[in-house]
Design an enzyme around this catalytic site. Sequence first.
Site, PDB file in Angstrom:
ATOM      1  N   LYS A 256       0.718  -1.256  -0.054  1.00  9.65           N
ATOM      2  CA  LYS A 256      -0.157   0.096  -0.039  1.00  9.65           C
ATOM      3  C   LYS A 256       0.926   1.221   0.132  1.00  9.65           C
ATOM      4  O   LYS A 256       0.268   2.293  -0.502  1.00  9.65           O
ATOM      5  CB  LYS A 256      -0.862  -0.082   1.344  1.00  9.65           C
ATOM      6  CG  LYS A 256      -2.187  -0.871   0.955  1.00  9.65           C
ATOM      7  CD  LYS A 256      -3.094  -0.537   2.173  1.00  9.65           C
ATOM      8  CE  LYS A 256      -2.492  -1.220   3.260  1.00  9.65           C
ATOM      9  NZ  LYS A 256      -3.337  -1.300   4.693  1.00  9.65           N
ATOM     10  N   VAL A 259       6.583   0.266  -3.131  1.00 11.74           N
ATOM     11  CA  VAL A 259       6.937  -0.489  -4.245  1.00 11.74           C
ATOM     12  C   VAL A 259       8.251  -1.084  -4.349  1.00 11.74           C
ATOM     13  O   VAL A 259       9.229  -0.128  -4.269  1.00 11.74           O
ATOM     14  CB  VAL A 259       6.357  -0.021  -5.805  1.00 11.74           C
ATOM     15  CG1 VAL A 259       6.552  -1.220  -6.570  1.00 11.74           C
ATOM     16  CG2 VAL A 259       5.187   0.529  -5.898  1.00 11.74           C
ATOM     17  N   LYS A 280      13.282   0.618  -2.928  1.00  9.68           N
ATOM     18  CA  LYS A 280      12.174   0.588  -2.396  1.00  9.68           C
ATOM     19  C   LYS A 280      11.560   2.225  -2.912  1.00  9.68           C
ATOM     20  O   LYS A 280      12.467   3.022  -2.452  1.00  9.68           O
ATOM     21  CB  LYS A 280      12.179   0.753  -1.059  1.00  9.68           C
ATOM     22  CG  LYS A 280      10.747   0.877  -0.213  1.00  9.68           C
ATOM     23  CD  LYS A 280      10.838   0.374   1.256  1.00  9.68           C
ATOM     24  CE  LYS A 280       9.599   0.482   1.992  1.00  9.68           C
ATOM     25  NZ  LYS A 280       9.716  -0.049   3.368  1.00  9.68           N
ATOM     26  N   ASP A 396       6.451  -1.891  13.576  1.00  6.89           N
ATOM     27  CA  ASP A 396       5.640  -2.691  13.001  1.00  6.89           C
ATOM     28  C   ASP A 396       6.308  -3.826  12.697  1.00  6.89           C
ATOM     29  O   ASP A 396       6.227  -4.313  11.661  1.00  6.89           O
ATOM     30  CB  ASP A 396       5.612  -1.781  11.507  1.00  6.89           C
ATOM     31  CG  ASP A 396       4.295  -2.379  10.703  1.00  6.89           C
ATOM     32  OD1 ASP A 396       3.493  -3.183  11.319  1.00  6.89           O
ATOM     33  OD2 ASP A 396       4.423  -2.388   9.471  1.00  6.89           O
TER      34      ASP A 396
HETATM   35  P1  ADP Z   1       6.060  -1.986   2.897  1.00  8.77           P
HETATM   36  O1  ADP Z   1       6.097  -0.857   3.630  1.00  8.77           O
HETATM   37  O2  ADP Z   1       5.328  -1.879   1.509  1.00  8.77           O
HETATM   38  O3  ADP Z   1       5.542  -3.310   3.827  1.00  8.77           O
HETATM   39  P2  ADP Z   1       8.771  -3.493   2.963  1.00  8.77           P
HETATM   40  O4  ADP Z   1       9.913  -2.605   3.292  1.00  8.77           O
HETATM   41  O5  ADP Z   1       8.016  -4.309   4.065  1.00  8.77           O
HETATM   42  O6  ADP Z   1       7.571  -2.334   2.531  1.00  8.77           O
HETATM   43  O7  ADP Z   1       8.632  -4.311   1.678  1.00  8.77           O
HETATM   44  C1  ADP Z   1       7.825  -5.034   1.146  1.00  8.77           C
HETATM   45  C2  ADP Z   1       8.257  -6.275   0.791  1.00  8.77           C
HETATM   46  O8  ADP Z   1       9.332  -6.147  -0.287  1.00  8.77           O
HETATM   47  C3  ADP Z   1       8.686  -7.061   1.910  1.00  8.77           C
HETATM   48  O9  ADP Z   1       7.816  -7.796   2.464  1.00  8.77           O
HETATM   49  C4  ADP Z   1       9.952  -7.975   1.233  1.00  8.77           C
HETATM   50  O10 ADP Z   1       9.191  -9.142   0.703  1.00  8.77           O
HETATM   51  C5  ADP Z   1      10.361  -7.109  -0.068  1.00  8.77           C
HETATM   52  N1  ADP Z   1      11.670  -6.512   0.425  1.00  8.77           N
HETATM   53  C6  ADP Z   1      11.891  -5.289   0.906  1.00  8.77           C
HETATM   54  N2  ADP Z   1      12.947  -4.964   1.303  1.00  8.77           N
HETATM   55  C7  ADP Z   1      13.683  -5.919   0.751  1.00  8.77           C
HETATM   56  C8  ADP Z   1      15.202  -6.032   0.675  1.00  8.77           C
HETATM   57  N3  ADP Z   1      16.131  -5.536   1.295  1.00  8.77           N
HETATM   58  N4  ADP Z   1      15.569  -7.294   0.076  1.00  8.77           N
HETATM   59  C9  ADP Z   1      14.660  -8.358  -0.284  1.00  8.77           C
HETATM   60  N5  ADP Z   1      13.160  -7.983  -0.334  1.00  8.77           N
HETATM   61  C10 ADP Z   1      12.881  -6.802   0.239  1.00  8.77           C
END
Ligand code: ADP
Length: 504
Positions: A256, A259, A280, A396
């Site tokens: 949400k 990406v 990110k 979180d």
């Molecule tokens: P959000 O705020 O949308 O939850 P996240 O930081 O949790 O953002 O990232 C969403 C998803 O992207 C994570 O659940 C993970 O699967 C993947 N992800 C995020 N950062 C990494 C990373 N550094 N390496 C691998 N996967 C990542």
Amino acid sequence: MEPGLATAPQPWRDKCPWGSSPSPITPCSLSDVMSEELVKELQQQEASATFPHTIGIDTADLIREGAETSSDLLLAQMLQMEFDREYDAQLRREESKLNGDSKVSISFENYRMVHPFEESGSSEDEVDWQDTQLDPYKLDKPSANPKRGFAGKGKEITTKHDEEACGRRNTARMENFGPEFQVGDGIGMDLKLSNRVFNELKQHSYSERRRSAKIHEKKEHSTSDQAIDSRTRLLLYKMVNSGVLDNINGCISAGKESVVFHASGGSLADKIVPAECAVKVFKTTLNEFKNRDKYIKDDYRFRDRFSKLNPRKIIRMWAEKEMHNLTRMHQVGIPCPEVVLLKKHILVMSFIGQDHVAAPKLKDVQLSNEDMQRAYHQVVHMMQQLYTECNLVHADLSAYNMLWHMGKIWFIDVSQSVEPTHPHGLQFLFRDCKNVSQFFQKMGVADAVGERELFNAVSNLAITEENEVDFLVEIEALQKINEDHVQKCGKQSKLKTDEDPENY
Ligand code: ADP
Ligand code: MG
């Protein structure tokens, strides 16, 4: 796209950040390479297969007709045409944005990809289909307009104001209204539109086009769902062009609020860029972030700036916050992604995973009992380190934001993490503890203690209340004391942001 870009060379056309599919390499012998006959044959093949730069009118006609074709070349031409049209439309928007109401205007005409003849909406010039050899309906159309001027002795003079000629010309000019404006094909009809009707239709077509352009623009300026807006695309292109990233390969997750993409690392002058990176992109649709104001506006590190910023800058602050929090965590050795680069609302960090496959979330991974037990103890230790050494509460923490990689837990998603002195810091910690305790207890970890015990173990507080309600009352009271203390200390205790994201 920024205004200057319309006139600039377009390096991304040469270097596509999404990567190009590798062309298969067929091995051949040296004698083949040296063979003149082979050279000729290859040249011939190349000449016949050359991708045409401009699209022939036949293709344009086919697109208009919606004809189906099995030819790959034609399909490619049609796609190219669509692409070029989109490009031109963007150029037109840039042109009008740049010129505004100014009396002196700059034309981007020379940079258009589609020839005005093929561009149905671009020209106000007359297109007398009756006079062109290229019109597919030519045979079915009524007789051509009479030639203008003096036709000979005893005959009438035909002027351009001739009612019939004008009416037919108006009908023909309706084709210039643009593809979204349905004008029919007029086959077999000798339609003559009066000037008044034509002008009204023209006006209507303009306002329709403006309306759809507005809708399109709105979409373009938000990073909704998996799509990213043009600004973000541009920033990503720049990262690839400057060599920080080699390629942006695909989307790992579209949540949400953000990406996340997988990218192949390039190089930076003063920093090692990992071979695999996660990019990110914080979404610039603001609705979701409104719900999260409390995490940032009360964080004294950001409080002063928060109130003065516009919403777009606040989104950047989320990215900045994640960068600072990850940096703190990395410094004390908590397994987490390592920050590579922050550019506005885009955070580049090391990728947790291997060969383009992201490490699974704890909630999705199947672990043996021993591994689950180890994971639990590791999480408790990481929470303690986070609290005491980084002075942070994740805020979180759940099995969604912990990844399992190389036999251990990695914390991610720390944009909302706050210091314990945040007015809700301890409440957030209690919630984290509850998520962790409940998850591991459900997974059958015998050592997993309840949330109140875990809270005390992490925070080194000794709240003794026996039930959750009283426990939370006590937490609130402690927060109040904390807050008063921070207010007394004021700016003295404020952290300096060591890195200004705008400097990258
Ligand atoms: P959000 O705020 O949308 O939850 P996240 O930081 O949790 O953002 O990232 C969403 C998803 O992207 C994570 O659940 C993970 O699967 C993947 N992800 C995020 N950062 C990494 C990373 N550094 N390496 C691998 N996967 C990542
Ligand atoms: Mg997350």
